[in-house]
Design a protein around this motif. Structure first.
Motif, PDB file in Angstrom:
ATOM      1  N   GLY A 174      26.795  27.227 -16.436  1.00 22.39           N
ATOM      2  CA  GLY A 174      27.569  25.982 -16.467  1.00 22.39           C
ATOM      3  C   GLY A 174      26.751  24.711 -16.378  1.00 22.39           C
ATOM      4  N   ILE A 175      25.422  24.828 -16.226  1.00 19.45           N
ATOM      5  CA  ILE A 175      24.538  23.663 -16.154  1.00 19.45           C
ATOM      6  C   ILE A 175      23.664  23.681 -17.404  1.00 19.45           C
ATOM      7  N   VAL A 215      27.806  14.057 -16.137  1.00 20.90           N
ATOM      8  CA  VAL A 215      27.843  14.031 -17.601  1.00 20.90           C
ATOM      9  C   VAL A 215      28.269  15.424 -18.059  1.00 20.90           C
ATOM     10  N   THR A 216      29.330  15.487 -18.855  1.00 20.06           N
ATOM     11  CA  THR A 216      29.858  16.781 -19.277  1.00 20.06           C
ATOM     12  C   THR A 216      29.922  16.860 -20.795  1.00 20.06           C
ATOM     13  N   ILE A 268      25.856  18.442 -18.009  1.00 17.66           N
ATOM     14  CA  ILE A 268      24.569  18.130 -18.624  1.00 17.66           C
ATOM     15  C   ILE A 268      23.639  17.446 -17.624  1.00 17.66           C
ATOM     16  N   LYS A 269      22.430  17.991 -17.522  1.00 20.37           N
ATOM     17  CA  LYS A 269      21.465  17.491 -16.541  1.00 20.37           C
ATOM     18  C   LYS A 269      20.299  16.740 -17.179  1.00 20.37           C
ATOM     19  N   ALA A 270      20.064  16.923 -18.468  1.00 18.50           N
ATOM     20  CA  ALA A 270      18.899  16.278 -19.096  1.00 18.50           C
ATOM     21  C   ALA A 270      19.059  16.236 -20.608  1.00 18.50           C
ATOM     22  N   LEU A 271      18.276  15.363 -21.210  1.00 18.15           N
ATOM     23  CA  LEU A 271      18.179  15.277 -22.669  1.00 18.15           C
ATOM     24  C   LEU A 271      16.839  15.864 -23.077  1.00 18.15           C
ATOM     25  N   LEU A 348      15.955  21.393 -12.916  1.00 15.10           N
ATOM     26  CA  LEU A 348      17.287  20.809 -13.058  1.00 15.10           C
ATOM     27  C   LEU A 348      18.343  21.528 -12.236  1.00 15.10           C
ATOM     28  N   ALA A 349      17.918  22.374 -11.318  1.00 12.13           N
ATOM     29  CA  ALA A 349      18.889  23.197 -10.584  1.00 12.13           C
ATOM     30  C   ALA A 349      19.742  22.369  -9.632  1.00 12.13           C
TER      31      ALA A 349
END
Lengths: 350, 139
Positions: A174-175, A215-216, A268-271, A348-349
């Protein structure tokens, strides 16, 4: 009753669109076929006069049983089916999307016209109704069947503070991350590689992004694309008679390719900005918000009409909000997937 | 150029965003993107906030840097001379202008025009396929 031309031109365009909706709405929104689509918290009820259209939309989209906050009515009608009583005609010497976008600014209307095929998409954000008109089912722009109703979905998202974003997604539990970059950067191959290695995705091309507390990324389309060489390299088996699309790519179904349940959304954790480099190992290094923005914004702004300034601003906010990484892709798909798995499990955990 | 001239963003076609002190400007009509370095970003911010030419000239110590910047911005339709702007004199921006020590650079992102004409999904080596980069683009 024969189809009557309805002239549209830049001058007084909003007024003419109001008249067009008044003239056509009562006749159009009660077609023979219906299909429901949901993207993020927006439910689209689509009425169409052609079974092929219904099938195409059903294949490319999903319907979630989760609740929705907004309801949109769309109609897709083709002239060959005979149900269209007024047909728009662009009466100016030329049609320029940017001029139309500027003219419709601060009005509830959005308009896309593809003159080569006499293909129209007209949306009224006030009544939340949209009309797509085409000469025949086959007379659609070549990209439309892979992502049907894309413009309407994007316009509705914008009206509700969200946006379609041109990027792939990779997730784990889910991440996940967004993958942005120009053609050839390896977005779709990386998404497919991750899916085949038991990771998640909500799309390889366009996803719906909401920026709230988190951010989803929400699934907007069920389709993935990959060329024949990529399919072979990744070891995907396809039926011998599977057809190629207009880009000479195979269209795949996200749910069929995925080895785990496809989530409706990923946090969303990063681009990530992938690069096909020929490296032995996949590696990640920090990128600036400006670099992320320049990878993310231009293609989407170019491809989706009547929303350039809003997409520019949305992509900037998204790029400033998320950490960004340059990704030098390795050559082995499972090693690439492991690289993203490590990024999501470590850096990014939290 | 008259000292009391002011300039403004040319039209609604011009949109811009700031990233860590550096602006990216897009001309929606032409589709062209421009990058501004930190010095040009200060100059841009001053100009679009209504600082007059005479204040700009007095504040910036680097010689002959305003005219080339303005020429590029005007030639590309990013800025336009304005007659109705109310001249502004913002102390904070004047301090930033005074601190400029190198040339402001405003330049187009020419490589983004390739992106616009390319297949934006997967242009990779046609024979080998993903993840092999085309021969002319190998790093």
């Amino acid at each position: 009753m024969p189809t009557q031309p309805f002239k549209l031109h830049l001058k007084n365009l909003p007024l003419r669109l109001t008249e067009f909706f008044h003239k056509t709405e009562p006749l159009l929104f009660d077609q023979r076929h219906r299909v429901d689509v949901q993207v993020s918290d927006i439910a689209f009820s689509v009425s169409c006069d052609d079974e092929h259209v219904k099938h195409c939309i059903r294949e490319a989209h999903c319907y979630s049983s989760a609740g929705h906050q907004h309801s949109i009515q769309l109609v897709v009608s083709s002239r060959e089916m005979g149900g269209v009583k007024a047909w728009p005609v662009w009466a100016d010497p030329w049609f320029q999307h940017r001029e139309v976008e500027a003219e419709l600014r601060n009005t509830p209307y959005r308009l896309h016209y593809f003159p080569d095929l006499d293909f129209w998409q007209i949306y009224n954000g006030e009544t939340r109704r949209g009309i797509q008109l085409m000469r025949a089912f086959k007379a659609q722009p070549p990209w439309e069947p892979g992502a049907p109703l894309r413009n309407f979905i994007h316009w509705c998202l914008l009206d509700n503070g969200a946006s379609l974003v041109h990027s792939g997604t990779i997730g784990l539990n889910g991440i996940g991350v967004l993958l942005a970059g120009e053609g050839g950067s390896g977005k779709s191959g990386t998404v497919l590689s991750a899916l085949l290695n038991r990771m998640q995705s909500v799309g390889d091309d366009y996803v719906a992004i909401q920026m709230g507390q988190n951010v989803t990324a929400h699934r907007a389309f069920n389709t993935l694309k990959q060329d024949a060489k990529g399919i072979k390299r990744l070891g995907v088996s396809l039926p011998d008679d599977k057809e190629l699309n207009w880009q000479s790519k195979y269209m795949l179904n996200l749910q069929e390719v995925s080895q785990t349940a496809v989530p409706e959304a990923i946090q969303i954790k990063a681009l990530c900005l992938p690069e096909v480099t020929g490296s032995d190992q996949t590696s990640f290094s920090p990128a600036t918000a400006r670099e992320a923005f320049l990878a993310l914004a231009p293609s989407g702004i170019f491809q989706i009409p009547c929303s350039g300034s809003e997409m520019f601003s949305f992509a900037a906010r998204l790029s400033r909000r998320l950490p960004a990484y340059r990704v030098r892709l390795g050559q082995d798909p499972s090693e690439i997937a492991d690289g993203f798995r490590r990024l999501l499990s470590n850096e990014l955990a939290h | 150029m008259s000292d009391h001239k002011t300039f403004a963003v040319a039209s609604d076609d011009i949109v811009f965003e700031e990233f860590d002190g550096e602006y990216v400007v897009l001309n929606l009509k032409s589709g062209q993107y421009f990058g501004l370095n930190a010095e040009a970003s200060i100059l841009w911010e001053a100009i679009v906030s209504g600082v007059t030419m005479d204040v700009l000239t007095k504040s910036i110590k680097v010689s002959n840097c305003i005219e080339p910047f303005l020429k590029t911005a005007l030639d590309n339709g990013l800025l336009a001379e304005t007659e109705i702007a109310v001249p502004q004199s913002n102390e904070a921006i004047i301090e930033k202008l005074a601190a400029i020590q190198s040339t402001p650079i405003l330049s187009p992102y020419d490589d983004l025009s390739d992106l616009i004409v390319a297949d934006p999904i997967h242009d990779v080596e046609p024979e080998a396929g993903w993840p092999v980069l085309p021969a002319d683009r190998k790093v």
